[in-house]
Enzyme design. Structure first.
Site, PDB file in Angstrom:
ATOM      1  N   GLN A  41     -11.450  34.391  11.494  1.00  0.00           N
ATOM      2  CA  GLN A  41     -10.768  35.441  10.744  1.00  0.00           C
ATOM      3  C   GLN A  41     -11.737  36.244   9.901  1.00  0.00           C
ATOM      4  OE1 GLN A  41      -8.699  33.240   7.189  1.00  0.00           O
ATOM      5  NE2 GLN A  41      -9.828  35.036   6.572  1.00  0.00           N
ATOM      6  N   CYS A  42     -11.411  37.493   9.718  1.00  0.00           N
ATOM      7  CA  CYS A  42     -12.073  38.351   8.739  1.00  0.00           C
ATOM      8  C   CYS A  42     -10.968  39.183   8.105  1.00  0.00           C
ATOM      9  CB  CYS A  42     -13.157  39.217   9.397  1.00  0.00           C
ATOM     10  SG  CYS A  42     -12.525  40.466  10.530  1.00  0.00           S
ATOM     11  N   ARG A  43     -11.298  40.186   7.381  1.00  0.00           N
ATOM     12  CA  ARG A  43     -10.293  40.988   6.695  1.00  0.00           C
ATOM     13  C   ARG A  43      -9.402  41.743   7.695  1.00  0.00           C
ATOM     14  NH1 ARG A  43      -7.814  40.545   2.183  1.00  0.00           N
ATOM     15  NH2 ARG A  43      -9.735  39.585   1.512  1.00  0.00           N
ATOM     16  N   GLY A  45     -10.027  41.807  11.431  1.00  0.00           N
ATOM     17  CA  GLY A  45     -10.055  41.306  12.802  1.00  0.00           C
ATOM     18  C   GLY A  45     -11.202  41.849  13.629  1.00  0.00           C
ATOM     19  N   LEU A  70      -6.915  38.962   8.188  1.00  0.00           N
ATOM     20  CA  LEU A  70      -6.176  38.494   7.015  1.00  0.00           C
ATOM     21  C   LEU A  70      -5.168  39.533   6.542  1.00  0.00           C
ATOM     22  CD1 LEU A  70      -5.879  36.076   5.135  1.00  0.00           C
ATOM     23  CD2 LEU A  70      -7.511  37.169   3.608  1.00  0.00           C
TER      24      LEU A  70
END
Length: 82
Positions: A41-43, A45, A70
């Site tokens: 995951q990142c902020r 995608g 996220l």
């Protein structure tokens, strides 16, 4: 790791998430379990998609990108921890 990465992680992440910045994944790939499902995951995608591709190239078959990142997780009302 950049200060921005740490700040974003501390603003909220999926409960139980392990923090490995994109810039450190090559040196820390041994920390990623091969025997479990791994959700990257990142902020948004985007960066996590790149990390997912990299891990798959390294032989990880049970790795998935969190589509929408996220931001999408939170928009769906799912829990985060700080």
């Amino acid at each position: 790791e950049s200060n921005e990465d740490i700040l974003l992680y501390n603003q909220g992440h999926i409960p139980g998430a392990v923090f490995i910045p994109m810039s450190e994944i090559q040196g820390r790939v041994s920390e990623v379990p091969k025997d479990k499902l791994v959700i990257v995951q990142c902020r948004s995608g985007n960066r996590s998609s790149q990390v997912t591709d990299y891990l798959q190239q390294q032989g990880f078959s049970n790795v998935r990108n969190l589509a929408g990142g996220l931001n999408g997780w939170q928009a769906a009302g799912l829990p985060v921890e700080n």
